[in-house]
Design an enzyme around this catalytic site. Structure first.
Site, mmCIF file in Angstrom:
data_model
loop_
_atom_site.group_PDB
_atom_site.id
_atom_site.type_symbol
_atom_site.label_atom_id
_atom_site.label_comp_id
_atom_site.label_asym_id
_atom_site.label_seq_id
_atom_site.Cartn_x
_atom_site.Cartn_y
_atom_site.Cartn_z
ATOM 1 N N HIS A 86 0.896 -1.353 -0.148
ATOM 2 C CA HIS A 86 -0.191 -0.627 0.343
ATOM 3 C C HIS A 86 1.154 1.259 -0.533
ATOM 4 O O HIS A 86 2.036 1.028 0.897
ATOM 5 C CB HIS A 86 -0.857 -0.259 1.193
ATOM 6 C CG HIS A 86 -1.778 1.336 1.349
ATOM 7 N ND1 HIS A 86 -1.294 2.121 2.388
ATOM 8 C CD2 HIS A 86 -2.907 0.808 1.135
ATOM 9 C CE1 HIS A 86 -2.565 2.447 1.815
ATOM 10 N NE2 HIS A 86 -4.017 2.129 1.391
ATOM 11 N N ASP A 124 2.222 -5.253 8.152
ATOM 12 C CA ASP A 124 1.437 -4.388 7.700
ATOM 13 C C ASP A 124 -0.110 -5.402 7.983
ATOM 14 O O ASP A 124 -0.273 -5.567 7.261
ATOM 15 C CB ASP A 124 1.578 -3.208 6.775
ATOM 16 C CG ASP A 124 0.057 -3.219 6.542
ATOM 17 O OD1 ASP A 124 -1.096 -2.843 7.216
ATOM 18 O OD2 ASP A 124 -0.303 -1.791 4.543
ATOM 19 N N GLN A 166 -5.011 -5.517 7.147
ATOM 20 C CA GLN A 166 -6.575 -5.891 6.319
ATOM 21 C C GLN A 166 -6.774 -7.376 6.808
ATOM 22 O O GLN A 166 -7.394 -8.315 6.496
ATOM 23 C CB GLN A 166 -6.076 -6.268 5.080
ATOM 24 C CG GLN A 166 -5.750 -4.507 4.223
ATOM 25 C CD GLN A 166 -6.849 -3.989 3.878
ATOM 26 O OE1 GLN A 166 -8.284 -4.891 4.565
ATOM 27 N NE2 GLN A 166 -7.211 -2.977 3.565
ATOM 28 N N LYS A 191 -10.857 -1.317 10.700
ATOM 29 C CA LYS A 191 -12.130 -1.764 9.636
ATOM 30 C C LYS A 191 -11.695 -3.215 10.539
ATOM 31 O O LYS A 191 -12.607 -3.034 10.741
ATOM 32 C CB LYS A 191 -10.223 -2.493 9.098
ATOM 33 C CG LYS A 191 -9.254 -1.392 7.899
ATOM 34 C CD LYS A 191 -8.596 -1.373 7.042
ATOM 35 C CE LYS A 191 -7.171 -0.123 6.880
ATOM 36 N NZ LYS A 191 -8.349 0.392 5.355
ATOM 37 N N CYS A 241 -4.944 3.327 -3.336
ATOM 38 C CA CYS A 241 -3.575 3.765 -3.025
ATOM 39 C C CYS A 241 -3.122 2.755 -3.321
ATOM 40 O O CYS A 241 -2.034 2.566 -2.062
ATOM 41 C CB CYS A 241 -3.895 3.648 -1.537
ATOM 42 S SG CYS A 241 -5.314 4.823 -0.931
HETATM 43 C C1 LIG Z 1 -2.917 -2.990 3.415
HETATM 44 C C2 LIG Z 1 -2.790 -1.529 4.046
HETATM 45 N N1 LIG Z 1 -2.361 -1.279 4.510
HETATM 46 C C3 LIG Z 1 -2.593 0.192 4.974
HETATM 47 C C4 LIG Z 1 -4.003 0.645 5.229
HETATM 48 C C5 LIG Z 1 -3.453 2.658 5.625
HETATM 49 O O1 LIG Z 1 -4.701 1.818 6.751
HETATM 50 P P1 LIG Z 1 -5.200 3.324 7.018
HETATM 51 O O2 LIG Z 1 -6.369 4.376 6.710
HETATM 52 O O3 LIG Z 1 -5.232 3.270 8.571
HETATM 53 O O4 LIG Z 1 -3.863 3.928 7.710
HETATM 54 C C6 LIG Z 1 -4.417 -0.003 4.454
HETATM 55 C C7 LIG Z 1 -6.070 0.950 3.811
HETATM 56 O O5 LIG Z 1 -5.957 0.647 3.636
HETATM 57 C C8 LIG Z 1 -4.876 -0.701 3.816
HETATM 58 O O6 LIG Z 1 -4.886 -1.302 2.808
#
Ligand SMILES: Cc1ncc(COP(=O)(O)O)c(C=O)c1O
Length: 384
Positions: A100, A177, A180, A203, A341
């Site tokens: 991301h 990370d 998800q 989420k 993103c």
């Molecule tokens: C894989 C992944 N990492 C990081 C993020 C960022 O998350 P946040 O919106 O909580 O900053 C997202 C958001 O969709 C994501 O899907």
């Protein structure tokens, strides 16, 4: 705004379980107070609210010391906090080709500004990561592997425990990370020897927006991103060096964290396996339905064991944005189109030019939601 069907849970889950609304409402109306700042009952209760949430997260993740989980505004802030501390001049970082922008952009910028470098661990078009290639890319100066647990575009799970072994054999750290996966997939950072784990609260943990956290393994030193009042050690001009205060300056989002605590407790009482089973049923129904509609291409691995409930697809002859607008405007169905993103993941999947339509499932969805989506897509193809 009422009615409709929400299938954009990979962006943020909605609706939340009833207990989450109740917890936010209770805190907002009955408690108030700034945690850790004053000696009165409202401040103390606010402090207990933070503690209860940290303890619930520690139970879910089987982390021994809850203080090693620090609250952030979202996963992005948690990732930035860690990357800012770990990318130093001359270091090398490995990230996956599914990341991301909340990983790719800070890594890219910090490497450029600090004279460090990074490489991408290639993944196949369906997002599967090849561990042999990962091991071949690691170098003596590789300080960090920063990888997503599941792609937010393809749903593909990455082999984080195996990547942790590769990192540690080389003396590198691993940060995962888990934006998800936390709340919907078994995740045990201490058992899997993960050094850092960043995640969203809003989420699949069902917390309100504005909530996230970073787990930091004992022994890892990071500078704080923000310095200021913590309600502790107030005489000193130095930021406290103990957790969680070191990383939690300024008034916390206690309303949000009260809701997050209820969300985490909902996940704990429902059980990850029941959550995963429900999502699998929805996934199977969706995939069977999509494959019965002509002209639909689905991306990511087919087998449930290799993925979570994030499903990207395209409908031949229709730009992804048009499909999403049609679903919303004609049927009140919310999905997300475009690049999500994550241009890296779309480049990997071969969908950088088109984007995809993404369905993000949650435990709160029902089979009726999937039927409505499939029926709307059938109508769209018939109208062509
Ligand atoms: C894989 C992944 N990492 C990081 C993020 C960022 O998350 P946040 O919106 O909580 O900053 C997202 C958001 O969709 C994501 O899907």
């Amino acid at each position: 705004m009422s009615g409709g069907i929400y299938l954009d849970n990979a962006a943020t889950t909605w609706p939340k379980p009833e207990c989450v609304y109740q917890a936010v409402d209770r805190f907002a109306r009955e408690v108030g107070g700034n945690p850790g700042r004053s000696g009165h009952r409202r401040s103390l209760e606010a402090g207990r609210e933070l503690l209860r949430c940290r303890e619930a997260l520690a139970r879910l993740l089987e982390v021994r010391d809850p203080a090693r989980i620090v609250f952030t505004r979202n996963a992005t802030e948690a990732l930035n906090l860690a990357l800012n501390g770990l990318i130093t001049p001359g270091t090398h970082v490995l990230i996956s080709s599914l990341e991301h922008n909340s990983v790719w952009r800070p890594v890219h910028r910090l490497c450029r500004e600090r004279g460090a470098s990074y490489d991408l661990i290639p993944c196949g078009r369906d997002g599967r990561l090849n561990l042999v290639e990962a091991a071949a890319l690691i170098r003596p100066e590789t300080k960090l592997l920063a990888v997503t647990h599941a792609s937010n575009v393809l749903g593909t799970l990455l082999p984080i425990a195996e990547l942790a072994s590769i990192a540690h054999e080389n003396g590198s750290l691993i940060m995962v990370d888990a934006a998800q996966t936390v709340g919907r997939y078994p995740l045990l950072p201490e058992e899997d020897h993960l050094d850092l784990l960043a995640f969203s609260g809003h989420k699949e943990l069902f917390g309100p927006t504005g909530t996230g956290a970073l787990y930091i393994r004992e022994g890892i030193e990071l500078p704080p991103l923000i310095i200021g009042g913590t309600g502790s050690d107030s005489l000193s001009p130095e930021q406290p060096d103990f957790l969680p205060d070191r990383f939690e300056s300024g008034t916390a989002n206690v309303w949000g964290i009260a809701g997050l605590r209820a969300g985490v407790e909902f996940v704990l009482s429902t059980g990850i396996s029941a959550i995963r089973e429900h999502e699998e049923e929805l996934y199977v129904k969706l995939i069977e339905g999509l494959s019965s509609i002509g002209g639909i291409v689905v991306y990511g691995p087919e087998s449930w064991g290799e993925r979570v409930g994030i499903i990207s697809f395209n409908l031949e002859g229709f730009p992804s944005g048009e499909v999403a607008s049609y679903l919303d405007e004609a049927h009140g169905i919310c999905v997300r189109a475009g690049l999500h993103c994550s241009p890296l993941a779309h480049r990997t999947a071969g969908t950088l030019d088109t984007g995809t339509v993404r369905v993000g499932l949650s435990f709160m969805n029902s089979e009726a939601d999937i039927e409505a989506l499939l029926s709307a897509l059938r109508d769209l193809t018939k109208s062509a």
